[in-house]
Write a protein that holds these residues in place. Structure first.
Motif, PDB file in Angstrom:
ATOM      1  N   ILE A   1       0.748  -1.075  -0.204  1.00  0.00           N
ATOM      2  CA  ILE A   1       0.153  -0.065  -0.064  1.00  0.00           C
ATOM      3  C   ILE A   1       1.060   1.035   0.373  1.00  0.00           C
ATOM      4  CG2 ILE A   1      -1.511   1.160   0.938  1.00  0.00           C
ATOM      5  CD1 ILE A   1      -3.072  -1.008  -0.074  1.00  0.00           C
ATOM      6  N   TRP A  27       2.447   1.838  -3.784  1.00  0.00           N
ATOM      7  CA  TRP A  27       1.256   2.248  -4.199  1.00  0.00           C
ATOM      8  C   TRP A  27       0.840   3.512  -4.503  1.00  0.00           C
ATOM      9  CZ3 TRP A  27      -4.302  -1.462  -4.595  1.00  0.00           C
ATOM     10  CH2 TRP A  27      -4.744  -0.600  -5.225  1.00  0.00           C
ATOM     11  N   LEU A  32      -1.275   0.611  -9.664  1.00  0.00           N
ATOM     12  CA  LEU A  32      -1.185  -0.550  -9.077  1.00  0.00           C
ATOM     13  C   LEU A  32      -0.605  -1.110  -9.929  1.00  0.00           C
ATOM     14  CD1 LEU A  32      -2.540  -3.366  -7.905  1.00  0.00           C
ATOM     15  CD2 LEU A  32      -5.032  -2.308  -9.175  1.00  0.00           C
ATOM     16  N   ARG A  57      -9.594  -0.297  -4.210  1.00  0.00           N
ATOM     17  CA  ARG A  57      -8.506   0.588  -5.724  1.00  0.00           C
ATOM     18  C   ARG A  57      -7.948   1.943  -4.802  1.00  0.00           C
ATOM     19  NH1 ARG A  57     -10.478   3.259 -10.098  1.00  0.00           N
ATOM     20  NH2 ARG A  57     -12.514   2.495  -9.752  1.00  0.00           N
ATOM     21  N   PHE A 116      -6.549   2.586  -2.095  1.00  0.00           N
ATOM     22  CA  PHE A 116      -6.810   2.041  -0.914  1.00  0.00           C
ATOM     23  C   PHE A 116      -5.995   2.715   0.234  1.00  0.00           C
ATOM     24  CE2 PHE A 116      -3.823   4.661  -4.443  1.00  0.00           C
ATOM     25  CZ  PHE A 116      -3.353   5.678  -4.007  1.00  0.00           C
ATOM     26  N   ALA A 133      -7.358  -0.354   2.669  1.00  0.00           N
ATOM     27  CA  ALA A 133      -5.965  -0.739   2.630  1.00  0.00           C
ATOM     28  C   ALA A 133      -5.935  -2.458   2.044  1.00  0.00           C
ATOM     29  CB  ALA A 133      -5.238  -0.683   3.766  1.00  0.00           C
ATOM     30  N   GLY A 187      -7.493  -3.547  -0.849  1.00  0.00           N
ATOM     31  CA  GLY A 187      -6.094  -3.157  -1.878  1.00  0.00           C
ATOM     32  C   GLY A 187      -5.294  -4.308  -1.150  1.00  0.00           C
TER      33      GLY A 187
END
Length: 219
Positions: free
Chosen positions: A6, A9, A65, A189, A191, A195, A198
């Motif tokens: 995360i 990302w 991502l 999506r 995040f 989280a 994700g």
């Protein structure tokens, strides 16, 4: 929840988030990380886009991502990194993203098109087969759907990848590579807000892409 995936990302997503998802002004519209793989992971809506003079909001989270998944699986990645001028058809589209995509299609076998969809569709993951699916397309769909076992995962609903303006359609019609389109619900999506969701999605995608890499390498 803190997790390395995360955190990475979020870092990768920042360049797409600039200027309210118009991307950073000094960037090319196409951002390529070429790892020489037989799979190209493409995020065509990672920033806002303009078609027929109308702005299409970004599929938030897809750019970061795609980059994260590429790094974890050694797959090449192409993202849309800065809003480009309006376009009507692929024949009239001449931005850097399109030029890079055309150049890459001769060197890869499978394009996985990562997009976003609203939660209201009631589906977590949708795999679209495009207008001209092949044996490899069908195999890729099976692998992706199997990886997301336990999710609300569907094939060709609510999106098929068939419309001529999609990267999936363009790839299948241009060749020699084929493509599948994967739409991911917003909840997976976001995040920052979710989280845990994700992290799970990253793990499932990593499993699917790794399996597809092995399949292509064994042909």
């Amino acid at each position: 929840m803190s997790h390395p995936d995360i955190e990475q990302w979020a870092r990768l997503e920042r360049k797409y988030q600039a200027r309210d998802y118009a991307g950073e002004p000094d960037r090319s519209s196409g951002y390529l990380v070429n790892r020489g793989s037989e799979i190209l992971l493409v995020a065509p809506h990672s920033v806002n886009s303009i078609r027929h003079g109308v702005e299409r909001p970004a599929d938030a989270g897809t750019g970061g991502l795609a980059e994260l998944l590429g790094a974890k699986t050694d797959v090449s990645v192409l993202t849309f990194a800065r809003t480009a001028p309006s376009w009507e058809t692929w024949n009239t589209r001449e931005d850097d993203f399109t030029r890079i995509l055309r150049d890459q299609l001769g060197g890869v076998r499978l394009v996985v098109v990562l997009q976003g969809m609203a939660d209201r569709h009631g589906v977590d993951i949708c795999v679209g087969l495009g207008p001209d699916p092949s044996e490899l397309t069908d195999h890729a769909s099976k692998v992706l759907l199997r990886a997301f076992n336990g999710y609300e995962a569907s094939e060709n609903f609510p999106f098929t990848g068939e419309p001529e303006y999609t990267v999936t359609s363009f790839t299948q019609k241009t060749g020699p590579a084929t493509a599948v389109q994967v739409d991911v619900a917003a909840v997976h999506r976001d995040f920052a807000a979710s989280a845990k969701s994700g992290v799970r999605a990253v793990a499932r995608f990593t499993s699917a892409l790794t399996s597809l890499q092995h399949h292509l390498g064994s042909d």
